[in-house]
Design a protein around this motif. Structure first.
Motif, short mmCIF file in Angstrom:
data_model
loop_
_atom_site.label_atom_id
_atom_site.label_comp_id
_atom_site.label_asym_id
_atom_site.label_seq_id
_atom_site.Cartn_x
_atom_site.Cartn_y
_atom_site.Cartn_z
N MET A 1 0.84 -1.19 0.00
CA MET A 1 0.00 0.00 0.00
C MET A 1 0.89 1.25 0.00
N ARG A 2 0.48 2.25 -0.78
CA ARG A 2 1.21 3.52 -0.84
C ARG A 2 0.65 4.46 0.23
N ILE A 3 1.51 4.93 1.13
CA ILE A 3 1.06 5.69 2.30
C ILE A 3 1.72 7.06 2.36
N MET A 4 0.92 8.08 2.60
CA MET A 4 1.40 9.42 2.91
C MET A 4 1.19 9.68 4.40
N ILE A 5 2.15 10.31 5.05
CA ILE A 5 2.05 10.65 6.48
C ILE A 5 2.09 12.16 6.63
N ILE A 6 1.15 12.71 7.40
CA ILE A 6 1.15 14.15 7.71
C ILE A 6 1.08 14.30 9.23
N ASP A 7 2.18 14.75 9.83
CA ASP A 7 2.25 14.92 11.28
C ASP A 7 3.34 15.95 11.57
N ASP A 8 3.07 16.89 12.47
CA ASP A 8 4.06 17.94 12.74
C ASP A 8 5.12 17.51 13.75
N ASN A 9 5.07 16.26 14.19
CA ASN A 9 6.08 15.73 15.11
C ASN A 9 7.10 14.93 14.29
N VAL A 27 6.13 4.27 1.72
CA VAL A 27 5.84 5.63 2.16
C VAL A 27 6.17 6.58 1.01
N VAL A 28 5.14 7.21 0.45
CA VAL A 28 5.35 8.07 -0.72
C VAL A 28 5.50 9.53 -0.35
N GLY A 29 5.33 9.86 0.92
CA GLY A 29 5.51 11.24 1.37
C GLY A 29 5.35 11.34 2.87
N ALA A 30 6.17 12.17 3.51
CA ALA A 30 6.08 12.41 4.95
C ALA A 30 6.22 13.91 5.17
N TYR A 31 5.15 14.55 5.67
CA TYR A 31 5.11 16.01 5.72
C TYR A 31 4.69 16.48 7.12
N SER A 32 5.15 17.69 7.46
CA SER A 32 4.87 18.25 8.79
C SER A 32 3.63 19.14 8.80
N ASP A 33 3.04 19.39 7.63
CA ASP A 33 1.81 20.19 7.56
C ASP A 33 1.06 19.82 6.28
N GLY A 34 -0.10 20.45 6.12
CA GLY A 34 -0.91 20.14 4.95
C GLY A 34 -0.78 21.14 3.82
N LEU A 41 -1.13 15.19 -3.34
CA LEU A 41 -1.96 14.03 -3.66
C LEU A 41 -1.84 13.65 -5.13
N ARG A 42 -1.83 14.66 -5.98
CA ARG A 42 -1.71 14.39 -7.42
C ARG A 42 -0.35 13.78 -7.76
N GLN A 43 0.70 14.26 -7.08
CA GLN A 43 2.05 13.80 -7.40
C GLN A 43 2.35 12.41 -6.86
N THR A 44 1.88 12.11 -5.66
CA THR A 44 2.27 10.86 -5.00
C THR A 44 1.23 9.75 -5.15
N MET A 45 -0.03 10.11 -5.36
CA MET A 45 -1.13 9.15 -5.55
C MET A 45 -1.13 8.06 -4.47
N PRO A 46 -1.29 8.43 -3.20
CA PRO A 46 -1.30 7.43 -2.13
C PRO A 46 -2.59 6.64 -2.10
N ASP A 47 -2.52 5.45 -1.52
CA ASP A 47 -3.73 4.67 -1.24
C ASP A 47 -4.32 5.07 0.09
N LEU A 48 -3.45 5.56 0.99
CA LEU A 48 -3.88 5.88 2.35
C LEU A 48 -3.07 7.06 2.87
N VAL A 49 -3.73 7.91 3.67
CA VAL A 49 -3.05 9.02 4.34
C VAL A 49 -3.22 8.85 5.85
N CYS A 50 -2.10 8.85 6.57
CA CYS A 50 -2.12 8.92 8.03
C CYS A 50 -2.07 10.39 8.40
N LEU A 51 -3.13 10.89 9.00
CA LEU A 51 -3.34 12.33 9.12
C LEU A 51 -3.50 12.74 10.58
N ASP A 52 -2.59 13.59 11.04
CA ASP A 52 -2.67 14.14 12.39
C ASP A 52 -3.75 15.22 12.44
N TYR A 53 -4.29 15.48 13.62
CA TYR A 53 -5.34 16.49 13.78
C TYR A 53 -4.75 17.89 13.98
#
Length: 260
Positions: A1-9, A27-34, A41-53
């Protein structure tokens, strides 16, 4: 599965990336903000995003809505350390496929991914059946069903689960008013009815549906298992409820028991 992670930690980003790689995911991307999420999303085309609040700029709920609008086929696991009241319900109603509270262990996030993956496979199966020329193989033995939910991904997953239980989904709608019309037209054996919908909510539509199609078993779909809401729905004629995010094993067991 292709996963993007967004978390400021930064430490959390590294830990999650290592866990996912270890379990065979990419892991197709790991970012500290949105910032720039739409383009990412267009560039990495993930199947799933792990998204911090809690994020700088747009928070997780705002980003979740962006994902649902731009790419509803992408699953989102919502992560938070917040104790904000009703947050899990808000995330579920906004389309989150999974929800996990921090701090969490490696097994918890792996289990959450497993549940989300199982639900997605059923949604994909439902989508394939919908586009196939032939009638779905398991569709007519146990009657018909209608799905009413304003979230497209939830409708797809429910369709897969209901058809897996032998029901034929004859219509999927996004409002309570449309659910009432579908109930009148089809007199389905089962109707899955979201609580929070535009135009007419599920609780408002419920007694009208029961009156219009008295043989239909109406099952509420909600991100909140509040006792008052459950009692109110039961008093209006619902036969039970399903909690979001959807868990295939639970939903299938509930529907099979309902069908006898």
């Amino acid at each position: 599965m292709r996963i993007m992670i967004i978390d400021d930690n930064a430490a959390m980003l590294k830990v999650l990336a290592a866990v996912f790689a270890k379990t065979g995911h990419e892991v197709v991307g790991a970012y500290s903000d949105g910032n720039g999420l739409e383009e990412r999303l267009r560039q990495t085309m993930p199947d799933l995003v792990c998204l911090d609040y809690n994020l700088p700029g747009r928070d997780g709920l705002a980003l979740l809505k962006v994902i649902q609008t731009q790419a509803p086929n992408i699953d989102v696991v919502f992560m938070t350390a917040s104790n904000e009241a009703g947050l899990e319900e808000k995330a579920a109603d906004a389309g989150a496929s999974g929800f996990i509270r921090k701090p969490f262990g490696q097994n918890q996030i792996i289990d959450e991914l497993r549940e989300v993956t199982a639900a997605r496979k059923l949604a994909e199966k439902a989508g394939q059946a919908a586009t196939a020329a032939a009638t779905p193989a398991r569709g007519t033995a146990r009657g018909t069903a209608v799905i009413a939910d304003d979230n497209g991904s939830v409708r797809l997953v429910l369709k897969g689960l209901l058809e897996e239980c032998g029901l034929r989904v004859v219509q999927s709608v996004a409002t309570g008013a449309e659910a009432l019309s579908a109930a009148k037209a089809h007199q389905p054996r089962v109707l899955c009815l979201d609580v929070n919908m535009p135009v007419m909510g599920g609780l408002e539509a419920l007694p009208l549906i029961v009156e219009a199609s008295p043989e239909t078993a109406v099952v509420m779909v909600t991100g909140c298992a509040d006792k008052v809401l459950v009692a109110q729905a039961a008093g209006l004629g619902a036969v039970g409820y399903i909690i979001k995010p959807l868990r295939p094993a639970y939903v299938e067991a509930f529907i099979r028991k309902l069908l006898g």
